[in-house]
Motif scaffolding. Structure first.
Motif, PDB file in Angstrom:
ATOM      1  N   TYR A 124       0.837  -1.204   0.000  1.00 42.19           N
ATOM      2  CA  TYR A 124       0.000   0.000   0.000  1.00 42.19           C
ATOM      3  C   TYR A 124       0.864   1.244   0.000  1.00 42.19           C
ATOM      4  CZ  TYR A 124       0.677   0.986   5.017  1.00 42.19           C
ATOM      5  OH  TYR A 124       1.209   1.302   6.230  1.00 42.19           O
ATOM      6  N   PHE A 125       0.202   2.356  -0.302  1.00 44.11           N
ATOM      7  CA  PHE A 125       0.871   3.648  -0.465  1.00 44.11           C
ATOM      8  C   PHE A 125      -0.017   4.717   0.170  1.00 44.11           C
ATOM      9  CE2 PHE A 125       2.069   0.611  -3.629  1.00 44.11           C
ATOM     10  CZ  PHE A 125       3.450   0.637  -3.523  1.00 44.11           C
ATOM     11  N   PRO A 126       0.481   5.943   0.307  1.00 45.82           N
ATOM     12  CA  PRO A 126      -0.362   6.981   0.909  1.00 45.82           C
ATOM     13  C   PRO A 126      -1.694   7.132   0.162  1.00 45.82           C
ATOM     14  CG  PRO A 126       1.904   7.730   0.833  1.00 45.82           C
ATOM     15  CD  PRO A 126       1.855   6.433   0.066  1.00 45.82           C
ATOM     16  N   TYR A 127      -2.760   7.172   0.911  1.00 40.85           N
ATOM     17  CA  TYR A 127      -4.123   7.337   0.415  1.00 40.85           C
ATOM     18  C   TYR A 127      -4.684   6.126  -0.333  1.00 40.85           C
ATOM     19  CZ  TYR A 127      -3.619  12.071   2.063  1.00 40.85           C
ATOM     20  OH  TYR A 127      -3.415  13.159   2.877  1.00 40.85           O
ATOM     21  N   SER A 128      -3.981   5.005  -0.325  1.00 38.34           N
ATOM     22  CA  SER A 128      -4.623   3.771  -0.806  1.00 38.34           C
ATOM     23  C   SER A 128      -5.861   3.516   0.071  1.00 38.34           C
ATOM     24  CB  SER A 128      -3.672   2.573  -0.649  1.00 38.34           C
ATOM     25  OG  SER A 128      -2.516   2.688  -1.438  1.00 38.34           O
ATOM     26  N   PRO A 129      -7.027   3.256  -0.539  1.00 44.25           N
ATOM     27  CA  PRO A 129      -8.242   2.977   0.261  1.00 44.25           C
ATOM     28  C   PRO A 129      -8.200   1.539   0.785  1.00 44.25           C
ATOM     29  CG  PRO A 129      -8.772   2.921  -2.077  1.00 44.25           C
ATOM     30  CD  PRO A 129      -7.305   3.279  -1.990  1.00 44.25           C
ATOM     31  N   LEU A 130      -7.592   1.356   1.952  1.00 39.40           N
ATOM     32  CA  LEU A 130      -7.233   0.015   2.415  1.00 39.40           C
ATOM     33  C   LEU A 130      -8.429  -0.815   2.850  1.00 39.40           C
ATOM     34  CD1 LEU A 130      -4.086   1.018   4.448  1.00 39.40           C
ATOM     35  CD2 LEU A 130      -4.238   0.152   2.111  1.00 39.40           C
ATOM     36  N   THR A 379       5.050  -6.761 -18.373  1.00 42.97           N
ATOM     37  CA  THR A 379       6.057  -7.530 -17.624  1.00 42.97           C
ATOM     38  C   THR A 379       5.605  -7.836 -16.206  1.00 42.97           C
ATOM     39  OG1 THR A 379       7.047  -5.457 -16.876  1.00 42.97           O
ATOM     40  CG2 THR A 379       7.974  -6.455 -18.863  1.00 42.97           C
ATOM     41  N   GLY A 380       4.526  -7.181 -15.771  1.00 40.96           N
ATOM     42  CA  GLY A 380       4.064  -7.356 -14.397  1.00 40.96           C
ATOM     43  C   GLY A 380       4.464  -6.211 -13.490  1.00 40.96           C
ATOM     44  N   THR A 381       5.371  -5.351 -13.933  1.00 36.97           N
ATOM     45  CA  THR A 381       5.833  -4.255 -13.069  1.00 36.97           C
ATOM     46  C   THR A 381       4.727  -3.225 -12.861  1.00 36.97           C
ATOM     47  OG1 THR A 381       8.077  -4.551 -13.869  1.00 36.97           O
ATOM     48  CG2 THR A 381       7.579  -2.453 -12.794  1.00 36.97           C
ATOM     49  N   ALA A 382       4.505  -2.862 -11.615  1.00 35.11           N
ATOM     50  CA  ALA A 382       3.465  -1.903 -11.278  1.00 35.11           C
ATOM     51  C   ALA A 382       3.917  -0.490 -11.642  1.00 35.11           C
ATOM     52  CB  ALA A 382       3.137  -1.976  -9.794  1.00 35.11           C
ATOM     53  N   VAL A 383       2.976   0.326 -12.084  1.00 35.05           N
ATOM     54  CA  VAL A 383       3.276   1.697 -12.517  1.00 35.05           C
ATOM     55  C   VAL A 383       2.636   2.722 -11.592  1.00 35.05           C
ATOM     56  CG1 VAL A 383       3.031   3.351 -14.403  1.00 35.05           C
ATOM     57  CG2 VAL A 383       3.551   0.941 -14.903  1.00 35.05           C
ATOM     58  N   GLU A 384       1.385   2.515 -11.236  1.00 37.43           N
ATOM     59  CA  GLU A 384       0.704   3.445 -10.323  1.00 37.43           C
ATOM     60  C   GLU A 384      -0.554   2.798  -9.770  1.00 37.43           C
ATOM     61  OE1 GLU A 384      -0.863   6.951 -12.180  1.00 37.43           O
ATOM     62  OE2 GLU A 384      -1.911   5.834 -13.752  1.00 37.43           O
ATOM     63  N   LEU A 450       5.304   4.085  -5.649  1.00 40.13           N
ATOM     64  CA  LEU A 450       4.170   4.247  -6.563  1.00 40.13           C
ATOM     65  C   LEU A 450       3.335   5.445  -6.134  1.00 40.13           C
ATOM     66  CD1 LEU A 450       2.705   0.679  -7.280  1.00 40.13           C
ATOM     67  CD2 LEU A 450       4.557   1.895  -8.453  1.00 40.13           C
ATOM     68  N   ASN A 451       2.795   6.153  -7.105  1.00 39.52           N
ATOM     69  CA  ASN A 451       1.848   7.222  -6.822  1.00 39.52           C
ATOM     70  C   ASN A 451       0.435   6.677  -6.783  1.00 39.52           C
ATOM     71  OD1 ASN A 451       3.484   9.492  -6.547  1.00 39.52           O
ATOM     72  ND2 ASN A 451       3.694   9.667  -8.784  1.00 39.52           N
ATOM     73  N   THR A 452      -0.407   7.369  -6.062  1.00 38.08           N
ATOM     74  CA  THR A 452      -1.821   7.046  -6.007  1.00 38.08           C
ATOM     75  C   THR A 452      -2.574   8.180  -6.694  1.00 38.08           C
ATOM     76  OG1 THR A 452      -1.477   5.914  -3.909  1.00 38.08           O
ATOM     77  CG2 THR A 452      -3.729   6.507  -4.460  1.00 38.08           C
ATOM     78  N   ARG A 453      -3.253   7.859  -7.773  1.00 37.97           N
ATOM     79  CA  ARG A 453      -3.935   8.878  -8.568  1.00 37.97           C
ATOM     80  C   ARG A 453      -5.444   8.706  -8.413  1.00 37.97           C
ATOM     81  NH1 ARG A 453      -5.034   9.259 -14.342  1.00 37.97           N
ATOM     82  NH2 ARG A 453      -4.018   7.253 -14.684  1.00 37.97           N
ATOM     83  N   PHE A 454      -6.137   9.819  -8.239  1.00 35.06           N
ATOM     84  CA  PHE A 454      -7.588   9.782  -8.058  1.00 35.06           C
ATOM     85  C   PHE A 454      -8.262  10.137  -9.375  1.00 35.06           C
ATOM     86  CE2 PHE A 454      -6.001   9.839  -3.868  1.00 35.06           C
ATOM     87  CZ  PHE A 454      -6.975   9.271  -3.064  1.00 35.06           C
TER      88      PHE A 454
END
Lengths: 462, 462
Positions: A124-130, A379-384, A450-454
């Motif tokens: 998780y990352f900042p502001y991920s809706p956990l 490739t499976g790599t996460a971007v955002e 990772l960034n969290t984009r709304f």
């Protein structure tokens, strides 16, 4: 490809019954609660707002210590606590500040709402809706403290432990920090460390309750106990007794007096098939090289070297070039290695279909019920991470593959089927870690990887 | 002069039965234990050393974060855990790595030895002999983990909390950190904070179990819940409902939107008899002055100002010049304000009458069973701690008055009579704090304010 969600119900059921000769069918979680939740409940029952449909959301505004990612842990324990949030008459009698209508509401209370959220073992990352908890205001507001206690404690440990696992580069890690945290926090910390990839725990309650492999060596007291009547220490006698009882595969603690003599004594007693030696003090980088050389010189090529002594992820990283086979980690893992709480909060984000948010300085939040996906390359790599309104269509991710982060956990008060076991969540995390951009696994301080984009929210909730 | 030691048995008994409708007569502490304690036990039973008379000692090598003193906390919980260290058949069945003789030993186990130590609420310093556990090796060695878990966690919280109480200079302190620590650690943290001089807790289980006053205000969710159908926030409605239900003595949370408007709304609804307003964000030094001025201007001279928002002892010290009436403290108190564990250890110091000690680098300890006094001036000010052999005559302190630090806690497995209640221990600590040299209460980093001197020991144990 990703481990399935099976048998969480079984884990929970086995937990429930693990203490059945001493404990009842459940251990109520209902008073692990802050007083203001019940006084708000009382006011809400009186003014009629208690029954408004609401959404509360768990999220973190930042990652502690400028880490690159966090690990969600404690989800299965949260679901159990929600299920066990039921009041006995004796508990109700202690709530003498509440009126009869409120007490009656609590007497009948069973959570009947829905919970969705990130899987246990998810990054998780900042502001991920956990976690997204939906139901009436009354039934959701009183779960705040117990949900946050569990997620904040377990995620703090797992987030630190995961970095240690990365730092150890495949070497074995034993959690042995029970003595450095509250006696029941020790049990859940063992669980969180195992979730994060530790291989074993010293804690027997955790071993019993969660099926975690238990491990241990011996204490200095064991060697010191074997003192001759004239006051001369007898390390040989201590080692001989340990080997006689536990076999040559045991691990002997060799640093009570002189380490070189200790290693000689260990091999003298156990022979070259000795399982391991433990070093718990001194400059471990130098000592482990000396001891490895000594063991090899004695022909004990397969005798492992176990180290302990205030290790954290940085000390572990500094020792991976040394001949260490097993790391015993105590204080730092159970206290979250400088971040003993994950700092997650539980906020009302929607009431009666209306997105709501406070506007306090530096503590703003975003209204509306949410869900999230992670956009990944082929490739499976996460971007955002992309956060969007709950129930809306998944946003277009172009060439990137959307991976669903928000999954159902409770429906109408019932746990969904096929929730994962602890062991499956452990595997799941290891699978997720490899999706991080490589710099995400660095130990150094930096931005979240990772960034969290709304996407799809109105600009500014009223 | 010093509060008597009465009624600890009553505290323990009331704790024991507090959950009687859900929990059994006791909650066994026997598996809150590291595996190696039981494997050492097995080896000791086989080689005959199990029955050697031993002394284990709890002490800390240093105070965390260069603090000036520590506070002993958790003693009553330790005594309860020792009493409840009994095994069920179901627990024994989980110990499948032990032989039959060891399992039978555990089946019959009741601690029959003696425990002496510092009172709960006593101050401590590096190498203070905090707890002295005497009995056979077998009966003492298996208590290590649970004793340390409790003392390390509770003393970490109490040691941090005591500094906050000093910093607050008599203002009221509410512990509200349950959500930032493991759900059961929250209960014992509430207890430790209260012991250290906090006035109330948000935690209802702690209130019920330990008789601590419970307190609370309202959450931002309460205000946000009161949204009009068109999406307009209705703070007035939220405040009106809270006051209708809880009376004008309640505390209204005024920073959900605009604080000045929030204060106006609060007084408009509750009138000038409003109990308090809470501010949970922003620059509290500036805001509290503005709000005090505003309240006074509105005629609400007796309305208290409650502040919260990541307060620690330093933030509290920075706010005592501001018009704050009540501090709500969360994360920092339950996590020990940067030191989540007290770092105490449990070491074998005597076996069969022979002082023993390991010689590991930087982890040396001193052999022999110990007790301690504190030497005080006629004014009551403490000068130093003197540690001397258990049972020896009290060393000559010249013009200074010796004050006995080591007191009996358990005799032949039974709690001694007249142990203090939590409330008495709380008073005791306040009395002890005033015996410190004045610089001991400073928040700044420095050496321990008292030295611990060893008298009457042989120079170097073999």
């Amino acid at each position: 490809m990703r481990p399935g969600w099976t048998r969480l119900n079984q884990v929970i059921d086995s937990t429930k019954t693990s203490d059945q000769t001493e404990l009842p069918r459940y251990r109520s979680s209902a008073l692990l609660t802050d007083k203001y939740e019940f006084t708000m409940l009382q006011a809400a029952l009186r003014d009629g707002t208690a029954h408004r449909q609401c959404t509360f959301e768990v999220f973190a505004r930042r990652l502690p210590n400028e880490r690159r990612y966090g690990v969600v842990a404690g989800t299965a324990r949260v679901l159990r606590a929600v299920r066990d949030f039921v009041f006995s008459e004796e508990q109700l009698a202690s709530l003498d500040f509440l009126d009869d209508a409120t007490l009656e509401y609590l007497r009948q209370y069973r959570f009947q709402g829905d919970i969705d959220g990130y899987r246990e073992g998810e990054l998780y990352f900042p502001y991920s809706p956990l976690l997204t908890v939906r139901g009436t205001f009354a039934e959701c507001v009183i779960l705040e403290t117990v949900i946050l206690s569990i997620l904040n404690a377990d995620s703090a440990v797992a987030s630190a432990a995961a970095r240690m696992v990365t730092a150890a580069q495949g070497r074995e890690l034993i959690e042995m920090g029970s003595r450095r945290t509250q006696e029941y926090a020790a049990v859940s910390a063992s669980r969180a460390a195992y979730l994060a990839g530790f291989h074993a725990t010293s804690n027997l309650e955790a071993a019993k309750r969660y099926g975690i492999p238990a491990a241990g060596t011996a204490a200095h007291s064991w060697t010191l106990l074997h003192v001759d009547p004239d006051g001369t220490p007898n390390e040989l006698a201590a080692f001989q007794s340990q080997v006689d009882t536990l076999g040559v595969e045991t691990t002997l603690l060799v640093d009570t007096f002189d380490i070189t003599q200790g290693v000689n004594n260990a091999i003298k007693v156990a022979g070259t098939k000795l399982g391991g030696v433990r070093i718990d003090s001194g400059d471990l980088g130098i000592l482990t090289r000396q001891v490895r050389e000594q063991l090899d010189g004695l022909g004990a090529h397969n005798t492992k070297i176990v180290v302990s002594s205030d290790l954290d992820e940085f000390a572990i990283a500094g020792l991976v070039g040394s001949p260490v086979d097993v790391f015993g980690v105590g204080t730092s893992v159970v206290t979250g290695s400088g971040a003993p709480t994950a700092g997650m909060v539980y906020k009302l984000v929607e009431a009666d279909g209306i997105p709501v948010a406070k506007r306090s300085r530096k503590k703003q939040s975003r209204g509306g019920t949410k869900q999230a996906i992670r956009a990944c390359r082929a490739t499976g790599t996460a971007v955002e991470e992309i956060v969007f309104p709950f129930g809306a269509d998944v946003p277009d991710t172009g060439e990137l593959t959307p991976y669903q982060l928000t999954v159902p956990l409770i429906r109408s008060g019932q746990l969904v089927d096929n929730l994962p076991t602890l062991h499956e969540s452990r595997e799941y995390l290891q699978g997720q870690l490899v999706t991080l951009p490589w710099e995400g696994l660095a130990l150094s301080r930096d931005e979240p990887v990772l960034n969290t984009r709304f996407v799809g929210f109105t600009q500014s909730p009223k």
